[in-house]
Write an enzyme that holds these catalytic residues in place. Structure first.
Site, PDB file in Angstrom:
ATOM      1  N   THR A  96       0.860  -1.177   0.000  1.00 39.76           N
ATOM      2  CA  THR A  96       0.000   0.000   0.000  1.00 39.76           C
ATOM      3  C   THR A  96       0.895   1.225   0.000  1.00 39.76           C
ATOM      4  OG1 THR A  96      -1.701  -1.180   1.249  1.00 39.76           O
ATOM      5  CG2 THR A  96      -1.844   1.226   1.210  1.00 39.76           C
TER       6      THR A  96
ATOM      7  N   LYS B 279      -6.901   0.943  -3.633  1.00 39.82           N
ATOM      8  CA  LYS B 279      -6.475   0.426  -2.323  1.00 39.82           C
ATOM      9  C   LYS B 279      -6.553   1.511  -1.257  1.00 39.82           C
ATOM     10  CE  LYS B 279      -4.963  -2.453   0.735  1.00 39.82           C
ATOM     11  NZ  LYS B 279      -3.631  -3.070   0.756  1.00 39.82           N
TER      12      LYS B 279
ATOM     13  N   LYS C 286       0.209   4.239   9.063  1.00 40.46           N
ATOM     14  CA  LYS C 286       0.728   4.524   7.723  1.00 40.46           C
ATOM     15  C   LYS C 286      -0.379   4.665   6.695  1.00 40.46           C
ATOM     16  CE  LYS C 286       2.143   1.050   5.196  1.00 40.46           C
ATOM     17  NZ  LYS C 286       1.468   1.007   3.862  1.00 40.46           N
TER      18      LYS C 286
END
Length: 305
Positions: A104, A180, A248
């Site tokens: 990602t 995503k 994150k």
């Protein structure tokens, strides 16, 4: 979506044998591939190889032997290291081979990476994944992919072996990562909301097991509530996806919206919850440990064997 038409079996390698990468490597092995692997923990790679496959000492050594290299590492910095670090893969991959990027990352970074590899004649697929460790091991992941037709023509059999569904979202890198990012917005908000709901119920005196039973059979249920709150009931915060992963990922969500001046109030709140959990020393625990930020609740203890 992938039509699963390819019959070519390329040589394949996997870099990164964490919860997801190890399952993906195993699913490839179960599909009949002789899988090459590399991990920063040599013992993990050696353990995989003992059951079938080959462990390599470096990304470059592995890259030189494969047609498709699958990268399953945590973030863009680690992908940079895999590709362009000391004895990295980029200079060892043959022209026409494919790097499948499953992390990602910022969509703009992914698009730039495609261009950097193209200069070396190496193809690239932007291919973030979703589904969890169990589905990775079963070859039942969802893959959100984008890239050139040439890259798909080489990598299709590998994608099929690792997944139940391969979404083709466009002919250039970045589009898979954009989808995503949206998925991670929902995943992070759902985990945070699930933790808040379970914490409220416990604080109100509802037995945690009873609350879980009712919610998982009611309209308020979500996949994340059902999956992550089971970890809370077991008192097991062994990380399958850690708190710091969502620090994150939700950070990437917010970063992607900022240039557009697009408000994301729920994502911002969830991000703050995961940041609080990380700042409290919970960053390496399972992301369900975000429930521990709520005061005055007695969480279930681990069941002793």
């Amino acid at each position: 979506m992938n039509d699963r038409h390819s019959t070519v079996r390329p040589r394949v390698g996997v870099v990164g044998l964490g919860a997801m990468g190890l399952g993906m490597a195993r699913s490839l092995r179960n599909a009949g591939y002789d899988v090459g692997v590399h991990d920063l923990r040599p013992d993990v790679a050696d353990d995989f190889a003992r059951a079938g496959g080959t462990a390599f000492a470096s990304c470059g050594d592995l890259a030189a032997t494969v047609d498709v290299l699958v990268g399953v590492v945590v973030n863009a910095a680690q992908v940079e290291s895999v590709l362009f670090g000391a004895d990295g893969a980029a200079d060892r991959l043959r022209p026409g081979s494919v790097f499948v990027m499953c992390s990602t990352v910022d969509p703009n970074w992914s698009a730039a990476c495609e261009g950097r590899l193209a200069e070396k004649g190496v193809l690239y697929l932007d291919a973030p994944i979703s589904g969890g460790a169990a589905r990775a091991a079963a070859g039942e992941l969802t893959m959100m992919t984008s890239g050139s037709a040439e890259a798909y023509s080489v990598a299709d059999p590998v994608l099929d072996a690792m997944s139940s569904t391969v979404y083709r979202l466009g002919d250039r890198a970045g589009l898979g990562s954009k989808v995503k990012i949206v998925n991670q917005l929902l995943a992070g908000v759902h985990i945070a909301a699930a933790a808040e709901a379970m914490a409220l119920g416990i604080k109100a005196g509802v037995p945690a097991e009873a609350l879980y039973e009712v919610i998982t059979h009611s309209a308020g249920n979500s996949w994340m509530f059902e999956n992550r709150m089971a970890h809370v009931l077991a008192g097991d915060y062994t990380p399958l996806s850690a708190v710091d992963i969502f620090v994150k990922d939700l950070g990437l969500v917010l970063d992607s919206a900022r240039p557009e001046r697009f408000p994301l109030p729920l994502a911002a709140t969830a991000h703050q919850m995961f940041l609080q959990a990380s700042a409290s020393g919970l960053g390496a625990e399972d992301d369900s440990a975000v429930i521990k930020i709520f005061p005055g609740i007695d969480l279930p203890e681990p069941v002793e064997a």
